[in-house]
Design a protein around this motif. Sequence first.
Motif, PDB file in Angstrom:
ATOM      1  N   ALA A 446       0.814  -1.220   0.000  1.00  0.00           N
ATOM      2  CA  ALA A 446       0.000   0.000   0.000  1.00  0.00           C
ATOM      3  C   ALA A 446       0.842   1.263   0.000  1.00  0.00           C
ATOM      4  O   ALA A 446       0.306   2.363   0.052  1.00  0.00           O
ATOM      5  N   GLY A 447       2.158   1.141  -0.012  1.00  0.00           N
ATOM      6  CA  GLY A 447       3.044   2.301   0.030  1.00  0.00           C
ATOM      7  C   GLY A 447       4.194   2.025   0.961  1.00  0.00           C
ATOM      8  O   GLY A 447       5.064   1.197   0.664  1.00  0.00           O
ATOM      9  N   TYR A 448       4.161   2.668   2.128  1.00  0.00           N
ATOM     10  CA  TYR A 448       5.184   2.454   3.150  1.00  0.00           C
ATOM     11  C   TYR A 448       4.513   2.277   4.505  1.00  0.00           C
ATOM     12  O   TYR A 448       3.576   3.001   4.845  1.00  0.00           O
ATOM     13  N   VAL A 449       5.022   1.315   5.264  1.00  0.00           N
ATOM     14  CA  VAL A 449       4.586   1.119   6.642  1.00  0.00           C
ATOM     15  C   VAL A 449       5.682   1.640   7.550  1.00  0.00           C
ATOM     16  O   VAL A 449       6.843   1.234   7.432  1.00  0.00           O
ATOM     17  N   THR A 450       5.310   2.557   8.423  1.00  0.00           N
ATOM     18  CA  THR A 450       6.266   3.135   9.357  1.00  0.00           C
ATOM     19  C   THR A 450       5.977   2.614  10.752  1.00  0.00           C
ATOM     20  O   THR A 450       4.832   2.673  11.221  1.00  0.00           O
ATOM     21  N   GLY A 476       7.250  13.799   3.828  1.00  0.00           N
ATOM     22  CA  GLY A 476       7.979  13.153   2.749  1.00  0.00           C
ATOM     23  C   GLY A 476       7.758  13.975   1.499  1.00  0.00           C
ATOM     24  O   GLY A 476       7.174  15.066   1.548  1.00  0.00           O
ATOM     25  N   VAL A 477       8.161  13.463   0.351  1.00  0.00           N
ATOM     26  CA  VAL A 477       7.950  14.171  -0.910  1.00  0.00           C
ATOM     27  C   VAL A 477       6.455  14.206  -1.194  1.00  0.00           C
ATOM     28  O   VAL A 477       5.822  13.162  -1.392  1.00  0.00           O
ATOM     29  N   GLY A 478       5.880  15.408  -1.172  1.00  0.00           N
ATOM     30  CA  GLY A 478       4.440  15.538  -1.368  1.00  0.00           C
ATOM     31  C   GLY A 478       3.625  15.055  -0.190  1.00  0.00           C
ATOM     32  O   GLY A 478       2.408  14.869  -0.309  1.00  0.00           O
ATOM     33  N   LEU A 479       4.254  14.865   0.957  1.00  0.00           N
ATOM     34  CA  LEU A 479       3.573  14.329   2.132  1.00  0.00           C
ATOM     35  C   LEU A 479       3.816  15.249   3.324  1.00  0.00           C
ATOM     36  O   LEU A 479       4.962  15.576   3.649  1.00  0.00           O
ATOM     37  N   ASP A 480       2.753  15.676   3.944  1.00  0.00           N
ATOM     38  CA  ASP A 480       2.833  16.469   5.184  1.00  0.00           C
ATOM     39  C   ASP A 480       1.530  16.248   5.932  1.00  0.00           C
ATOM     40  O   ASP A 480       0.504  16.862   5.629  1.00  0.00           O
ATOM     41  N   PHE A 496       1.796   2.925  11.021  1.00  0.00           N
ATOM     42  CA  PHE A 496       0.924   3.686  10.129  1.00  0.00           C
ATOM     43  C   PHE A 496       1.448   3.581   8.702  1.00  0.00           C
ATOM     44  O   PHE A 496       2.641   3.346   8.473  1.00  0.00           O
ATOM     45  N   THR A 497       0.528   3.723   7.776  1.00  0.00           N
ATOM     46  CA  THR A 497       0.828   3.542   6.356  1.00  0.00           C
ATOM     47  C   THR A 497       0.728   4.875   5.638  1.00  0.00           C
ATOM     48  O   THR A 497      -0.199   5.650   5.880  1.00  0.00           O
ATOM     49  N   THR A 498       1.694   5.140   4.763  1.00  0.00           N
ATOM     50  CA  THR A 498       1.676   6.352   3.942  1.00  0.00           C
ATOM     51  C   THR A 498       1.907   5.965   2.491  1.00  0.00           C
ATOM     52  O   THR A 498       2.554   4.943   2.205  1.00  0.00           O
ATOM     53  N   PRO A 499       1.389   6.764   1.548  1.00  0.00           N
ATOM     54  CA  PRO A 499       1.557   6.421   0.134  1.00  0.00           C
ATOM     55  C   PRO A 499       2.983   6.579  -0.364  1.00  0.00           C
ATOM     56  O   PRO A 499       3.378   5.952  -1.343  1.00  0.00           O
ATOM     57  N   VAL A 500       3.770   7.462   0.298  1.00  0.00           N
ATOM     58  CA  VAL A 500       5.164   7.660  -0.094  1.00  0.00           C
ATOM     59  C   VAL A 500       6.050   7.478   1.127  1.00  0.00           C
ATOM     60  O   VAL A 500       5.572   7.441   2.265  1.00  0.00           O
ATOM     61  N   GLU A 501       7.345   7.394   0.887  1.00  0.00           N
ATOM     62  CA  GLU A 501       8.280   7.145   1.976  1.00  0.00           C
ATOM     63  C   GLU A 501       8.445   8.389   2.833  1.00  0.00           C
ATOM     64  O   GLU A 501       8.758   9.463   2.325  1.00  0.00           O
ATOM     65  N   SER A 504      10.779  12.370   7.419  1.00  0.00           N
ATOM     66  CA  SER A 504      10.909  12.795   8.812  1.00  0.00           C
ATOM     67  C   SER A 504       9.641  12.450   9.562  1.00  0.00           C
ATOM     68  O   SER A 504       8.540  12.498   9.010  1.00  0.00           O
ATOM     69  N   VAL A 505       9.808  12.090  10.810  1.00  0.00           N
ATOM     70  CA  VAL A 505       8.693  11.857  11.736  1.00  0.00           C
ATOM     71  C   VAL A 505       9.020  12.645  13.005  1.00  0.00           C
ATOM     72  O   VAL A 505      10.050  12.413  13.637  1.00  0.00           O
ATOM     73  N   ARG A 506       8.151  13.598  13.329  1.00  0.00           N
ATOM     74  CA  ARG A 506       8.403  14.454  14.488  1.00  0.00           C
ATOM     75  C   ARG A 506       7.331  14.220  15.548  1.00  0.00           C
ATOM     76  O   ARG A 506       6.134  14.154  15.246  1.00  0.00           O
TER      77      ARG A 506
END
Length: 628
Positions: A446-450, A476-480, A496-501, A504-506
């Motif tokens: 599904a993208g990336y699992v963090t 991430g790129v195009g991700l906020d 959690f899952t995101t569509p792109v890698e 940074s995680v703050r």
Amino acid sequence: SALTAPAADTNYDVTWYKLDLTITTDPKLVTGVVTIRATALIDGLSSVRFDLNDSLTIDAVFDGNTLLSFTRASDVVTVQLDSPLLNGDLFDIQVTYHGLPPWNNFGSGGLSIGFTGQGAPWIWSLSQPYGAKDWWPCKDQLADKADSADVLITCADSLLVGSNGSLAGVVNNGDGTATTHWKERYPIDTYLISIAVSNYVPLSYWFHYGPGDSMEVLNYVLPVNLASAQADLPRTVTMLEIYSELLGLYPFIREKYGHCDFGWGGAMEHQTMTSTGTYQENTIAHELAHQWFGDMITCRSWADLWLNEGFATYLTGLYRERAYGAMSYYNYMTVPLNAAKSAVGTLYVEDTADAGNLFAGSRVYFKGASVLHMLRHVMSDSVFFRALYEYANDSTLRFGTATTADFRAVCESVSGKDLGYFFDQWVYGEKYPRYSYGWKASPDSAGYVTALRVTQSTLTANPVTFRMPVDVRIRGVGLDTTIVITNELPEQDYMFTTPVEPTSVRFDPDRWILRDLDSVSYALLAVVDAPAHPATPFLLQNYPNPFNPSTTIAYGVAARSRVTMKIFDILGAEAAQLVSGMKEPGRYEAVWDATGMPAGVYLSEFVAEPVDLSTPASKFVKKLLYIR
């Protein structure tokens, strides 16, 4: 320093004070009569107690023309009434007295009689917390506000007298003295009754709060300070506008607001007329905020002083936010959030006898403000500001007193949420959380699992851990995006899952939590990095945690072993058996699906018994949190 406790006489209720005092600087002397009007609260009331510093001489105590007998024990005066009263009976006692009030600086206070640097007479009071009795006889109890008060001061006719309420008049006595009469017609606590006397210059501004409606902002300024006052005090009107919008109209609108110069380095929120030694913007905003929280609604006991000082400190930040924007608010809050870390003890002050302890800035001021800052984020802006307004306008609290429980009840009523955990840990608990976190992203269909792991310590048993919603910002790129997790265990894992890698995680990026924070390598924390060929058995924290409805538990064995893994509820009853059998050395995972189970805390128990009987068995237990 330790202070004399006031007389805790709950058998009568004060309704009115009248202070009729003559004050001279040569000699330094106060003479006068104070009238205490009160209502009996019991049948058969035959004596009453009030407070007066034992260095002041009582000349007589009367009820009308009847002389009453009295005794003194330290600062407590006991008066025998002329005849027993019934519950509800109204009575007056007049106390005539004289002397030079002691001055014990902030914490006991009293009345300062002296001169300005330019040689003019300068008389001013400072009574918080226990200093009212050091210059006038009163029932010095927070819970018993007088319904009204009159203050009459006779002094040299060249001087101006500032005090509470509205100016009723000034009478020239024709002998070089004048009597100034101020009348306060709103309920008032003893420590908020004040006077300030000198060769002041009056300086007025106007708060226009409606079509054709305005209230005077009256300042009594020493001549040497006039230019500074003219530059800095006009912004008080803007503060009145901002606070009135946030909290409801300025509570003493029928009277006035303003300032009197006094000789203490800080400022004091005397009702309707703050005494101040500075015109610094944040201080002026702080003292004005007290007119709502401290003066209109007063803490019922000094143990809940944060309801006064924490609120005024936080409201100063809200003033800055409304006047200058969000960044000004965030910059302002860095001071309380840093200073609160050195707070000792609970925000609820257990020891109120020591003024230094009671007014410790890191605690009731800065931690108090930090608690409101956090509560705002926990409740959300719209709900928090509605609760703040409802608290200030609660008909059972306005012009009365309040406890932390009262404020919590308003917050829960407005939000519809049980906030007991929040108040328990932040008001009645100690210290603050120290977080460490690490993260690692892996590609997925599904993208990336963090995977995010958070550890928490508090360095106290009260509480062992803090339960808080925490913002996590992922970029991430195009991700906020920002997600909110609930953290409440010493170790917790989240997925959690995101569509792109993510790049940074703050954790708590906007600093909504009073905390310390370390970002560490995920390898030091991560579940997925557990060794495939462990040297010793292990059980890792389940992930995600909290979970709904299923969670994964990683474990490992170092030698061929008989393995069991069971789930127990918090009472010790077995809820599930996940593993039972022989395992070769390696890393394994078990999945528990808790569908149908009640939400709550569970325990995972892992036991490894090596076939080689010379190697001892190992047992591990971890906490799991199932939410629904």
